[in-house]
Design a protein around this motif. Structure first.
Motif, PDB file in Angstrom:
ATOM      1  N   THR A  86       0.828  -1.196   0.000  1.00  0.00           N
ATOM      2  CA  THR A  86       0.000   0.000   0.000  1.00  0.00           C
ATOM      3  C   THR A  86       0.867   1.253   0.000  1.00  0.00           C
ATOM      4  O   THR A  86       2.061   1.200   0.290  1.00  0.00           O
ATOM      5  N   VAL A  87       0.227   2.361  -0.348  1.00  0.00           N
ATOM      6  CA  VAL A  87       0.870   3.665  -0.254  1.00  0.00           C
ATOM      7  C   VAL A  87      -0.076   4.601   0.493  1.00  0.00           C
ATOM      8  O   VAL A  87      -1.292   4.401   0.510  1.00  0.00           O
ATOM      9  N   ALA A  88       0.488   5.633   1.092  1.00  0.00           N
ATOM     10  CA  ALA A  88      -0.311   6.621   1.812  1.00  0.00           C
ATOM     11  C   ALA A  88      -0.192   7.971   1.131  1.00  0.00           C
ATOM     12  O   ALA A  88       0.887   8.356   0.675  1.00  0.00           O
ATOM     13  N   GLY A  89      -1.314   8.676   1.061  1.00  0.00           N
ATOM     14  CA  GLY A  89      -1.331  10.063   0.625  1.00  0.00           C
ATOM     15  C   GLY A  89      -1.694  10.919   1.820  1.00  0.00           C
ATOM     16  O   GLY A  89      -2.783  10.769   2.379  1.00  0.00           O
ATOM     17  N   VAL A  90      -0.789  11.775   2.250  1.00  0.00           N
ATOM     18  CA  VAL A  90      -0.985  12.597   3.456  1.00  0.00           C
ATOM     19  C   VAL A  90      -1.142  14.054   3.036  1.00  0.00           C
ATOM     20  O   VAL A  90      -0.246  14.628   2.416  1.00  0.00           O
ATOM     21  N   ASP A  91      -2.272  14.628   3.352  1.00  0.00           N
ATOM     22  CA  ASP A  91      -2.544  16.030   3.047  1.00  0.00           C
ATOM     23  C   ASP A  91      -2.597  16.813   4.355  1.00  0.00           C
ATOM     24  O   ASP A  91      -3.516  16.635   5.157  1.00  0.00           O
ATOM     25  N   ILE A  92      -1.589  17.668   4.570  1.00  0.00           N
ATOM     26  CA  ILE A  92      -1.563  18.536   5.754  1.00  0.00           C
ATOM     27  C   ILE A  92      -1.907  19.951   5.305  1.00  0.00           C
ATOM     28  O   ILE A  92      -1.136  20.586   4.583  1.00  0.00           O
ATOM     29  N   GLY A  93      -3.092  20.414   5.696  1.00  0.00           N
ATOM     30  CA  GLY A  93      -3.499  21.775   5.402  1.00  0.00           C
ATOM     31  C   GLY A  93      -3.317  22.641   6.632  1.00  0.00           C
ATOM     32  O   GLY A  93      -2.921  22.166   7.699  1.00  0.00           O
ATOM     33  N   HIS A  94      -3.617  23.923   6.495  1.00  0.00           N
ATOM     34  CA  HIS A  94      -3.450  24.803   7.656  1.00  0.00           C
ATOM     35  C   HIS A  94      -4.330  24.373   8.827  1.00  0.00           C
ATOM     36  O   HIS A  94      -3.979  24.583   9.989  1.00  0.00           O
ATOM     37  N   ARG A  95      -5.486  23.765   8.533  1.00  0.00           N
ATOM     38  CA  ARG A  95      -6.439  23.445   9.599  1.00  0.00           C
ATOM     39  C   ARG A  95      -6.863  21.979   9.614  1.00  0.00           C
ATOM     40  O   ARG A  95      -7.852  21.625  10.238  1.00  0.00           O
ATOM     41  N   HIS A  96      -6.136  21.118   8.930  1.00  0.00           N
ATOM     42  CA  HIS A  96      -6.551  19.708   8.902  1.00  0.00           C
ATOM     43  C   HIS A  96      -5.372  18.801   8.548  1.00  0.00           C
ATOM     44  O   HIS A  96      -4.365  19.254   8.010  1.00  0.00           O
ATOM     45  N   VAL A  97      -5.563  17.528   8.859  1.00  0.00           N
ATOM     46  CA  VAL A  97      -4.699  16.458   8.360  1.00  0.00           C
ATOM     47  C   VAL A  97      -5.620  15.392   7.781  1.00  0.00           C
ATOM     48  O   VAL A  97      -6.515  14.896   8.461  1.00  0.00           O
ATOM     49  N   ARG A  98      -5.416  15.062   6.511  1.00  0.00           N
ATOM     50  CA  ARG A  98      -6.204  14.010   5.857  1.00  0.00           C
ATOM     51  C   ARG A  98      -5.239  12.951   5.339  1.00  0.00           C
ATOM     52  O   ARG A  98      -4.211  13.281   4.748  1.00  0.00           O
ATOM     53  N   VAL A  99      -5.589  11.684   5.543  1.00  0.00           N
ATOM     54  CA  VAL A  99      -4.746  10.575   5.099  1.00  0.00           C
ATOM     55  C   VAL A  99      -5.585   9.611   4.277  1.00  0.00           C
ATOM     56  O   VAL A  99      -6.694   9.221   4.685  1.00  0.00           O
ATOM     57  N   LEU A 100      -5.083   9.256   3.106  1.00  0.00           N
ATOM     58  CA  LEU A 100      -5.683   8.216   2.269  1.00  0.00           C
ATOM     59  C   LEU A 100      -4.710   7.048   2.172  1.00  0.00           C
ATOM     60  O   LEU A 100      -3.504   7.253   1.988  1.00  0.00           O
ATOM     61  N   LEU A 101      -5.223   5.840   2.295  1.00  0.00           N
ATOM     62  CA  LEU A 101      -4.427   4.635   2.069  1.00  0.00           C
ATOM     63  C   LEU A 101      -4.940   3.992   0.793  1.00  0.00           C
ATOM     64  O   LEU A 101      -6.157   3.823   0.618  1.00  0.00           O
ATOM     65  N   ALA A 102      -4.020   3.648  -0.113  1.00  0.00           N
ATOM     66  CA  ALA A 102      -4.395   3.107  -1.414  1.00  0.00           C
ATOM     67  C   ALA A 102      -3.492   1.938  -1.772  1.00  0.00           C
ATOM     68  O   ALA A 102      -2.419   1.762  -1.195  1.00  0.00           O
ATOM     69  N   ASP A 103      -3.937   1.143  -2.756  1.00  0.00           N
ATOM     70  CA  ASP A 103      -3.064   0.079  -3.243  1.00  0.00           C
ATOM     71  C   ASP A 103      -2.155   0.641  -4.326  1.00  0.00           C
ATOM     72  O   ASP A 103      -2.193   1.829  -4.665  1.00  0.00           O
ATOM     73  N   ARG A 104      -1.319  -0.213  -4.896  1.00  0.00           N
ATOM     74  CA  ARG A 104      -0.342   0.249  -5.887  1.00  0.00           C
ATOM     75  C   ARG A 104      -1.001   0.731  -7.165  1.00  0.00           C
ATOM     76  O   ARG A 104      -0.385   1.453  -7.963  1.00  0.00           O
ATOM     77  N   GLY A 105      -2.234   0.357  -7.386  1.00  0.00           N
ATOM     78  CA  GLY A 105      -2.956   0.833  -8.561  1.00  0.00           C
ATOM     79  C   GLY A 105      -3.682   2.139  -8.318  1.00  0.00           C
ATOM     80  O   GLY A 105      -4.309   2.684  -9.222  1.00  0.00           O
ATOM     81  N   GLY A 106      -3.625   2.658  -7.083  1.00  0.00           N
ATOM     82  CA  GLY A 106      -4.289   3.912  -6.765  1.00  0.00           C
ATOM     83  C   GLY A 106      -5.698   3.776  -6.237  1.00  0.00           C
ATOM     84  O   GLY A 106      -6.349   4.777  -5.941  1.00  0.00           O
TER      85      GLY A 106
END
Length: 388
Positions: A86-106
């Motif tokens: 798996t891979v993780a997409g981490v989005d850190i904004g000024h007022r939030h943290v969002r994390v997506l976990l995905a497989d190698r195909g997205g």
């Protein structure tokens, strides 16, 4: 040990480029691969054959459509062969943290979100992000180990040092976010700013599909742009390409968090627009509520957002004259509203050269709050495609 011959190095680089393209965009035909990369048809055929033999790519069950809507046989599509992990997409904004976990195909497997003020402490925000990633990876452990992460931060990342520059995020100055998160997760991490990753996501999966030259503008806690030319994200010499939020529009204006006065961001950002609107409404306004009111045709909201769009469009009009993009995509919590888009369109038509204005579509982003995190997922998968 003998060094690889130049031809072998070139072939390996070409394979990595094709794999990175498939990782970012999903299933593509051989002709699409050629058009996206500029490779000759014969080279594409050889590379695809090698990737199929090695098991790195596979024939997709999806069927394509003939180029330019023709009536011929649908082309065969190729896709990344999805290995375990798996891979993780981490989005850190000024007022939030969002994390997506995905497989190698997205394909998305799990998601987490936390509302938090990240500006005062970069280390604390990265601690939280790492804990969220580990929690999701544990929940989805049957999908395989975590292999890489992409990281979105709300500030320019120096292309040479990997560090956040001074004057933007007070609690992040001098921090190298990718290195910090890599230390916490023990996997490779690549980092970029929010506008760049939003541009990457909308280019491959959203409103920018099929447009090789676009400008993505995010109107959120801050204001920024991601620039794509020839299908490639442009970061600039030091990683600050697209920082339109810090274009000065009033030399005697309000002090900006970057240290200058009168930056566009001091007039157009989600907090500033909410501050302008709040005195006229009895209810406590949020960005989500403002979007609802705009969709309902509320005249006050429409006026403020259209004015914001015109301010953005005045700056983007100059980009259209210089770069001649095919699309301007507006995203972020208040960028994709109908009134903001209309105001931006109006200003571009007024201030850009007629040829540049007529060539550009001005559209709302399609990926909403997930755009930056989806761009981070694509960044992580591209990292693995280049360095498996």
């Amino acid at each position: 040990m003998a060094r690889p011959a130049p031809g072998d190095r070139l072939r390996a680089a070409t394979r990595r480029a094709v794999l990175a393209l498939l990782a970012a965009e999903g299933p593509l035909s051989r002709a699409d691969i050629g058009r996206r990369t500029g490779l000759a048809r014969s080279t594409v055929s050889v590379v695809v054959a090698e990737l199929l033999r090695s098991g790195e790519a596979a024939v997709s069950s999806d069927r394509g459509v003939p180029h330019k809507g023709g009536s011929g046989r649908p082309p065969v599509l190729l896709e990344i062969a999805t290995p375990p992990g798996t891979v993780a997409g981490v989005d850190i904004g000024h007022r939030h943290v969002r994390v997506l976990l995905a497989d190698r195909g997205g394909s998305l497997l799990a998601e987490g979100h936390a509302e938090v003020d990240v500006d005062p402490s970069g280390s604390g925000s990265l601690d939280l992000a790492a804990a969220m990633v580990r929690r999701l990876a544990e929940q989805e452990r049957d999908a395989g180990p975590l292999l890489a992460a992409g990281l979105c931060v709300p500030a320019p990342v120096d292309a040479t040092t990997g560090r956040i520059g001074s004057g933007v995020l007070r609690g992040w100055r001098g921090l190298a976010p990718a290195a910090e998160l890599r230390e916490r997760l023990a996997v490779p991490v690549r980092a970029d700013n929010d506008a760049n990753l939003g541009a990457l996501a909308e280019l491959h999966h959203g409103a920018g599909r099929g447009t090789g030259d676009l400008v993505y503008v995010t109107v959120a806690s801050g204001l920024g742009a991601g620039v794509v030319l020839g299908g490639r994200l442009q970061r600039g010499a030091s990683g600050i390409a697209g920082e339109i939020g810090h274009v000065q529009v009033d030399e005697d204006g309000a002090l900006c968090r970057c240290g200058n006065r009168g930056c566009l961001e001091t007039r157009v950002s989600a907090p500033r627009l909410l501050e302008q609107l709040q005195p006229a409404y009895d209810e406590r306004l949020s960005a989500a509520r403002v979007r609802e009111l705009d969709a309902l045709g509320d005249p006050g909201v429409a006026r403020v957002l259209a004015d914001a769009g015109r301010a953005v469009g005045r700056v983007v009009a100059d980009l259209c004259n210089v770069l001649n993009p095919g699309a301007v995509v507006l995203g972020g919590v208040l960028g994709a509203t109908a009134s903001t888009v209309a105001g931006t369109r109006e200003a571009i038509d007024r201030f850009a050269q007629p040829g540049a204005a007529s060539a550009v579509r001005v559209v709302a982003g399609e990926l909403g709050d997930r755009a930056e995190a989806l761009g981070a997922v694509a960044l992580a998968n591209a990292r693995l495609a280049h360095h498996p």
